[in-house]
Design an enzyme around this catalytic site. Structure first.
Site, short mmCIF file in Angstrom:
data_model
loop_
_atom_site.label_atom_id
_atom_site.label_comp_id
_atom_site.label_asym_id
_atom_site.label_seq_id
_atom_site.Cartn_x
_atom_site.Cartn_y
_atom_site.Cartn_z
N HIS A 68 0.88 -1.23 -0.02
CA HIS A 68 -0.04 -0.09 0.04
C HIS A 68 0.79 1.19 -0.08
CE1 HIS A 68 0.70 -0.61 4.34
NE2 HIS A 68 0.63 0.63 4.64
N ASP A 72 6.11 3.99 4.71
CA ASP A 72 6.87 3.14 5.56
C ASP A 72 6.89 1.56 4.76
OD1 ASP A 72 4.36 2.72 6.25
OD2 ASP A 72 5.01 1.94 8.15
N HIS A 73 6.06 1.75 3.42
CA HIS A 73 5.92 0.52 2.81
C HIS A 73 6.38 0.94 1.31
CE1 HIS A 73 3.80 -2.04 5.54
NE2 HIS A 73 3.56 -1.00 6.08
N GLU A 203 1.60 -8.73 9.69
CA GLU A 203 2.21 -7.49 10.48
C GLU A 203 1.61 -7.97 11.74
OE1 GLU A 203 0.15 -4.34 11.41
OE2 GLU A 203 -1.54 -4.51 10.37
N HIS A 414 6.90 -6.23 11.24
CA HIS A 414 6.24 -4.85 11.46
C HIS A 414 5.45 -4.84 12.88
CE1 HIS A 414 3.40 -1.64 10.52
NE2 HIS A 414 4.11 -1.32 9.31
#
Lengths: 600, 964
Positions: A68, A72-73, A203, A414
């Site tokens: 997404h 941070d991704h 996560e 995560h």
């Protein structure tokens, strides 16, 4: 031994900088390519040199998947593809593809224009990077190459967030990205079918939390905002530009409309308008309510929420401001925070998770005096509230997803190590699934036992079916056939066909066995006795007494002959073919036990 | 042959047309019968290709076949079946066989052998499945025949091993529908082995095809529905199916588990991986709760729905469904609800929030936390925040049902229901408000909950607001602040939405009468009286002021100290309101004033019995005096009718009964009067004029009987017989009158026949009740039926006349509960002087708002009628969605009526009224609806199948010519 190897380059026992390398059946896939909010040095990007010391990344990686659009991704993507150099495909969903560059550009601006960093990726690089992106639809199976295929599932969390299933042959890995198991005001809940992957990488941000009903949260949030506005205070809500912001906007918008409030709501400008535009477009990715009502009114067309101008922050009277970024580490939200922090009427609501090292994290942990840049000390008098609005699954939600997908093993990323420990223990205890939680750079190796498909000829299958009753799912069935391995594919055919295909002649293999019987009577009588004995024992086989004095059981022939030396013993000649081995050996053992004593 | 027959049909047709329409229909049917099978046979022989044959069969299937000719048709179909090679045609034939065997009046046992026969030779799986379906149809038609059932079950078992899922499906269906109920069936006839149907079906729970698994579970459920007691062993099997890969299997399995849990609630099952044991119903409850978080929303809906009906579940399990066991960073956390409650009980509500009061408390032992296997934990919490509103609605409904049976649970679920008032989907909000209303006698709202509830009053949807008013009507509020808050919010609501006026007043009426002691301390503030100064007199026409007064007066009814706080003008306003809004303002004992006339009514209230006795007595008096002289009878009837009517007015509980019996007596009176006419003594031709009265009487009786039959809810079969009997008498009267007044025999011929048909029909419908009708008109009539059938119309009339005069007066048994349907049109009010203007030829929408009481099935029966000044009448059928059901026996119609007309010169009034349409065409053949415009709107509308049951309201409208 085939195996799946997983190495987190980021997000291993940590939040931020998500980047996970997966090798599955000889294919290498990189999952997410994020940056870390807490650092502004080299540590903010994953260490791509780990992947290959020398040699091009493109040769090593088969594809990159972005779950997404949160930085941070995906924050390191232009750096990775343009500066380190990667030319292979990058997969993401359509909304992610649309919104991702906006965020990257925003990030670049803050880094380069505000902080004056050099050696950072440029706008052109972002554009070039996005050209390598291949967009996927939900539940669409995309063939990366002949063997590797990926499939996206709905993940909630933010618009366009997806979970990805990576599959090579019969081996598969599911990577959840960030997901949410409870629906909210604008997104639905994550959903996956029972795909039973070998490994589920999930996560675990809220590994040790079970959350209250979202309705209470919503009501609390509205109450807090309402109270602050009523006493004339200003409310600052730091948000990531996208995601939670939209949910909170919808929430406040409807509330304002219902309660007929007049205080202005502002949204810090720039990317938001563009982003809202995309939210209006990707209606299919939102929840049931918005999907059903958008024909009458698109929920993302806000009536009460206006664009923010820097000058507004000094306006008197109450107001609500949504400002980016979410963790108060830079940008507009931090500016406004510094302006308003001194007044106890004001309020800051942190709606999401804050990474260690950010201002957000500091004030949430109760710090009242903050050291700012240039040795300034800022005293925080305003109210600090925390509302858990971040759309991650809680412990129950994670377990629920694991239960839905039924993986062979689970790998946690995560999240914080201590919390993962708890969840790991729970998963192993309650779901009886092995669970891993590697740190960054640590490799987890999972042996797999891939199933090898074998084609069965229809004729053989039908013949076997005809012999027995229905196939019973619980019991294995024995099947006679010939396995042909040819050009790396396997076929199971009947022996006749195999012979024909290979051009071989059939050889008859017959076993013969003599059984000595102590029986003084004549051969014929012995044969008759054998016949009646077998007849009584083998009820479901066809036992016949032939006119020439021999006895047949199915195709097994039994002949009785007098012993040449001892007339008191008879020799039974038992002969059977290789195919009847089972029955034949049973018969001999039966006959060796001798005949039952005749009553007379 | 067929052509010839066809020709004959048409000949007959043309001949009959000149006479009457009903006859044509019946005769035509009878004559087509033989041609049916013959034509089919010819068609099938003609068919050259399978496609052709299929076409013929499809055409054939469009027309119904009579019971008598079914067998022939079946033979022809079977014959063709054997010859046919194409599976699709065979499939169609098989399905036709099934359809035909369902024909009423045809006993399909004769074709069963053939069906089983062809089944054995069939190769195509689809055809096999269809044939099994046919067998199922046959089997269900012969539920008594044990041997056949056994045989069919046998056939089904044989085909269970088929490779096609379709065939297995059908076999299981067959087993489920026909499997023998008793395990030990007497081994009769062919000596079929007794099969344990449950075990056979249970084996297919693990079939490889999910469709078959579903069918197996469905079959099991079918067995249960047919009354077979399922074994408890099924429970474990079904539990395994809960983790099936396919949603339909899981959905069915949830149902099965529910069924078993209802059968064996108290038996004990072990908890896996521990030594403990729990009740089965609790275990099942936990499992179904777990399914509320299933991956498929279909299953979630199913599970949530079923939870509601598991009332035997232990209370601690039940309460777990609302508890998610929150934690944060491994520390126990209290829910927002718990915190709110604590704040409230510690008395510092709304004192501003303290920092960190939601901080997690004690540490949790990591080993003790169960994340998934916590059974019922939080099932409703999950269900109520589900993504799909269908699930949420189901969860709310389930909450409602469980809360109704358990007051402690009701108290607990309150917070969650209140939260649902803020759901994003209106339906869910509405549903939760209704739910809250239903459980309101179990609960008392806390102030903070009331706050959330009242916030919804600003909702823009009228339904929501009205539902909320209804809820407030029956809510218990705990503090005077609560009452004040409610009043303030309601007044705010009133200013925002003035149309809610009536609903708000009503709401305040109940709020006042329920909480007199809480209202008392508020009175000075509400009336804004001042200890020293006289304040200005409020405006009497202000709806908000009226609202406040309604609240106070209703509270004052049971609180005698309150009137002392009133100022002078309040008393004046009371007198005014008591007159103008008597339904909202009760009679008060005011100091220094005489009790108003209505003070009598409370004294009557406790004595309910005497009035009921009076009713009974007066009715018995009438029934016992049957053979009085006509004059006396008439007087007595008139008197009783008057009494009953007055009684109905006085006693609202008895109004239904009184009206009902009065109507019946009136019919009787009319009949007697009609028979007393001089008409009968004089030669027919001379008395053309007098017959008016008799025929009018007949007509009126008919009307009244329709009213009796359809306008009252709670009418039982006993009464329906009497009513129909009365109608029959009216018809006889009509026939006699017509015979007297018309010349010539031709029209009489048809009427006679029609009458006799109706008698016949009456006999068929009420054959069971005939013994109760001893000595009555119909009793005698049926005795003479053979004679009547053969005699000429003139004779028939003569016989009827004598019988009618001799017939006795039937006793009408009173039903337990009977209510007269009534309707009040609230809007349009009909007072406006400003005409509604619109361009002629175009339409104008008129909002109609009406309440309906005691109307059964209003969606189909209630119509709106518009009468234009030029005599045009229009009937409007409101949409089913326009009806709301605010309470038992009550309905609300909110609809829009579209008016249109050509231009007038002056504004005129149109009348709007509600009609109750009845549909007796199922029993009595009737002519179809008369379209508006063709017939002048008179009383005839009611004869044609509708009864007006509301006062008509006049609306002033003015169509203007269109400007060009």
């Amino acid at each position: 031994m085939p195996e799946i190897r997983v190495t987190p380059l980021g997000a291993g026992q940590d939040v931020g900088r998500s980047c996970i390398l997966v090798s599955i059946a000889g294919k290498n896939v990189m999952l997410d390519c994020g940056m870390h909010m807490g650092f502004s040095d080299d540590r903010r990007f994953p260490d791509f040199s780990y992947i290959t010391r020398n040699g091009r990344l493109t040769d090593f990686l088969d594809c990159v998947i972005i779950s997404h659009f949160h930085l941070d991704h995906c924050g390191a993507l232009p750096y990775f593809s343009e500066m380190v150099g990667y030319d292979g495909p990058i997969y993401m969903t359509h909304p992610t593809q649309a919104i991702c560059p906006i965020l990257l550009e925003d990030y670049r601006k803050i880094a380069v224009d505000k902080k004056g960093e050099a050696n950072f990726f440029t706008s052109q690089m972002i554009k070039d990077c996005m050209k390598k992106v291949v967009a996927v639809h939900l539940h669409q199976t995309v063939q990366v190459d002949d063997e590797l295929e990926i499939k996206a599932y709905y993940a909630g969390h933010v618009l366009g967030a997806a979970m990805f299933q990576i599959k090579v042959g019969s081996e598969s890995v599911v990577y959840t990205g960030d997901y949410n198991m409870t629906p909210d005001r604008h997104l639905g809940a994550a959903w996956i079918d029972k795909c039973r992957p070998n490994l589920l990488i999930t996560e675990s941000t809220y590994a040790t939390t079970i959350r209250d009903s979202k309705r209470c949260r919503e009501r609390d949030f509205l109450k807090k905002v309402h109270e602050a506005v009523e006493r004339g205070g200003k409310v600052l809500i730091p948000v990531f530009a996208l995601g939670r912001a939209q949910e909170l906007c919808i929430l406040l918008e409807t509330f304002w409309e219902r309660m007929n409030l007049k205080a202005p709501i502002y949204f810090s400008t720039g990317l938001t308008e563009k982003a809202n535009h995309y939210y209006k477009l990707f209606i299919t990715w939102t929840n049931q309510k918005i999907r059903k009502t958008f024909v009458q009114r698109n929920m993302f067309e806000f009536k009460h929420i206006k664009a923010f101008d820097r000058a507004f922050a000094d306006n008197p009277g109450p107001m609500v401001v949504f400002a980016t970024p979410g963790m108060l580490h830079a940008g507009q939200s931090l500016q406004i925070f510094r302006k308003w922090a001194g007044n106890e009427k004001n309020m800051v609501i942190m709606p999401g998770y804050c990474v260690q090292g950010t201002v957000g994290h500091k004030i949430l942990s109760g710090q009242r005096k903050l050291e700012m840049e240039g040795r300034q000390v800022l005293e925080v008098k305003m109210q600090v509230e925390y509302m858990s609005f971040s759309a991650h699954a809680d412990a129950k939600g994670i377990m629920q997803l694991v239960g839905q997908a039924e993986p062979e093993s689970v790998l946690l990323v995560h999240g914080e190590a201590k919390k993962m420990e708890f969840l790991k223990q729970k998963i192993e205890q309650e779901l009886r699934v092995s669970c891993y939680m590697p740190a960054n750079g640590e490799t987890v190796t999972l042996p797999t036992s891939p199933s090898i498909p074998v084609g069965v000829s229809l004729g053989l299958l039908k013949r076997e079916m005809a012999q027995g009753l229905l196939p019973d799912a619980k019991k294995p069935r024995l099947l006679h056939g010939t396995l042909i391995m040819k050009d790396s594919n396997f076929r199971l055919v009947s022996s006749e066909q195999a012979l024909k295909e290979l051009g071989l002649a059939e050889h008859q293999l017959r076993f013969t066995c003599r059984v000595h019987l102590h029986d003084p009577r004549k051969e014929q009588e012995t044969a008759l006795r054998v016949y009646s004995h077998l007849k009584s024992v083998l009820k479901d086989h066809c036992v016949q007494h032939l006119p020439d004095g021999s006895v047949t059981v199915e195709s097994i022939l039994i002949q009785a002959a007098a012993h040449s030396e001892d007339p008191g013993t008879k020799v039974l000649l038992v002969s059977w073919t290789y195919q009847d081995e089972e029955l034949g050996s049973y018969l001999t053992s039966l006959l060796k036990k001798g005949l039952p004593q005749a009553s007379s | 042959m067929a052509a010839h027959l066809k020709k004959r049909v048409y000949e007959e047709f043309t001949k009959v047309v000149q006479q009457q329409q009903e006859e044509i229909a019946t005769k035509k049917l009878r004559l087509t019968k033989p041609s049916k099978s013959a034509a089919l046979h010819i068609d099938l022989c003609k068919a050259t290709s399978p496609a052709d044959a299929l076409q013929y069969l499809l055409q054939f299937a469009r027309k119904p076949v009579e019971a008598e000719s079914v067998e022939g048709v079946v033979r022809i179909l079977l014959e063709h079946y054997y010859k046919e090679n194409d599976p699709s045609v065979r499939l169609k034939i098989a399905s036709l066989l099934g359809l035909l065997s369902k024909t009423a009046g045809f006993s399909p046992d004769c074709i069963m052998d053939d069906a089983i026969n062809i089944l054995q030779n069939e190769k195509s799986h689809q055809v096999l499945a269809q044939l099994l379906d046919t067998l199922l149809a046959i089997g269900t038609k012969l539920p008594e025949n044990q041997a056949i059932q056994m045989r069919l079950v046998d056939v089904a078992c044989k085909h269970l091993t088929d490779t096609s899922h379709g065939v297995r499906n059908k076999c299981l269906q067959l087993l489920g529908n026909l499997g023998s109920l008793e395990k030990s069936v007497t081994k009769d006839g062919e000596g079929l082995a007794v099969r344990d149907v449950q075990k056979i079906i249970g084996d297919y729970f693990s079939d490889q095809d999910p469709r078959v698994r579903t069918a197996a579970i469905k079959a099991m459920l079918q067995l249960h529905e047919r009354g077979l007691k399922l074994h408890q062993t099924i429970y474990n099997q079904a539990c395994k199916l809960l983790s099936d890969d396919y949603e339909q299997v899981r959905s069915a399995a949830v149902q099965l588990i529910w069924v078993v849990s209802q059968l064996y609630p108290e038996s004990i099952v072990p908890i896996p991986s521990s030594n403990e044991e729990i009740r089965l119903v609790d275990d099942a409850f936990g499992k179904i709760c777990h399914m509320v978080s299933d991956g498929s929303w279909v299953v979630r809906v199913q599970a949530a729905k079923l939870l509601g009906s598991m009332e035997q579940v232990s209370s601690h399990f039940l309460e777990q469904t609302l508890d998610k066991k929150l934690m944060s960073d491994l520390r126990r956390k209290r829910t927002a609800h718990e915190r709110a409650k604590e704040l409230y009980s510690s008395g510092e509500f709304s004192s501003g929030r303290k920092w960190g009061d939601d901080a997690p408390k004690e540490e949790i032992d990591t080993g003790a936390v169960n994340l998934i296997e916590s059974g019922a934990c939080g099932a409703f919490v999950h269900g109520l925040e589900d993504e799909m509103y269908e699930v949420r609605i189901a969860a709310v409904e389930a909450l409602c049902m469980l809360a109704q049976s358990s007051p402690s649970f009701a108290e607990k679920c309150l917070d969650f229901l209140v939260d649902m008032f803020n759901d994003e989907i209106e339906e869910v909000r509405l549903q939760s408000i209704h739910t809250m209303r239903k459980i309101s006698n179990n609960i008392t709202l806390r102030e903070d909950q009331l706050d959330t509830v009242l916030a919804v009053l600003e909702d823009s949807s009228r339904d929501i607001r009205e539902a909320l008013h209804e809820l407030l009507c029956c809510t218990n509020v705990s503090t005077k602040e609560g009452i004040h808050l409610a009043l303030v919010e309601l007044l705010k609501n009133l200013t925002k939405y003035p149309t809610d006026r009536d609903s708000i007043w009503k709401c305040l009426k109940f709020l006042g009468s329920r909480h007199p002691t809480l209202v008392l301390p508020l009175v000075p503030e509400l009336l804004s009286t001042h200890p020293f100064f006289d304040t200005a007199e409020p405006d009497m026409d202000d709806p908000a002021y009226i609202a406040v007064l309604v609240l106070i007066f209703n509270a004052a009814k049971t609180c005698p100290t309150m009137p002392a706080l009133f100022s002078d003008h309040t008393f004046r306003h009371y007198a005014y309101l008591r007159d103008s809004l008597s339904h909202l303002v009760p009679a008060l004992r005011l100091p220094g004033r005489k009790l108003v006339s209505s003070a009598v009514s409370p004294s009557i209230m406790p004595h309910e019995d005497p009035s009921h006795q009076f009713l009974q007595q007066s009715l018995e008096r009438v029934y016992s005096l049957q053979h009085l002289d006509p004059q006396g009878t008439q007087e007595l009837l008139e008197l009783t009718i008057r009494d009953l009517q007055r009684l109905g007015e006085l006693q609202s509980e008895l109004a239904g009964v009184a009206d009902f019996s009065a109507t019946y007596l009136r019919c009787q009176l009319l009949l007697i009067k009609a028979l007393q006419e001089k008409l009968w003594n004089v030669a027919a031709p001379l008395y053309l004029k007098q017959s008016d009265l008799a025929s009018a009487a007949a007509k009126q009786i008919m009307e009244e009987t329709y009213k009796m039959e359809f306008m009252y809810s709670g009418v039982e079969n006993k009464q329906v017989v009497i009513i129909h009997h009365m109608r029959l008498q009216a018809k006889a009267l009509q026939l006699i009158v017509t015979a007297r007044t018309t010349r010539g025999v031709d029209p009489l011929f048809g009427m006679c026949e029609k009458f006799l048909q109706e008698v016949d029909f009456f006999q068929r419908c009420f054959i069971a009740d005939l013994p109760h009708l001893q000595d009555s008109f119909v009793d005698k009539l049926l005795d003479l039926m053979p004679r009547l059938m053969t005699s000429k119309p003139v004779e028939v009339v003569k016989i009827l006349q004598t019988m009618l005069r001799q017939s006795t007066f039937l006793h009408l048994p009173l039903p337990e509960q009977i209510h007269k349907a009534s309707a009040t049109i609230i809007e349009p009010a009909g007072e406006s002087d400003n005409p509604l203007r619109f361009t002629s030829g175009l339409v104008v929408a008129l909002d109609v708002d009406a309440t309906l009481e005691h109307v059964q099935d209003p969606q189909n029966t209630v119509k709106v009628q518009v009468l234009y000044p030029d005599g045009q009448a229009q009937m409007i059928h409101p949409k089913p969605a326009d009806f709301r059901n605010p309470g038992p026996g009550r309905h609300r119609l909110i609809t829009q009526v579209y008016l249109s007309h050509t231009a007038w010169t002056e504004p005129c009034q149109v009348e709007v009224r509600l009609l109750l349409a009845y549909n007796s065409s199922s029993r009595i053949p009737k002519s179809p609806w008369i379209e508006g415009g063709e017939v002048s709107p008179q009383v005839e509308t009611s004869i044609e199948g509708t009864i007006p049951f509301s006062k008509s309201v006049k609306v002033y409208i003015m169509p203007k010519p269109a400007r060009r």
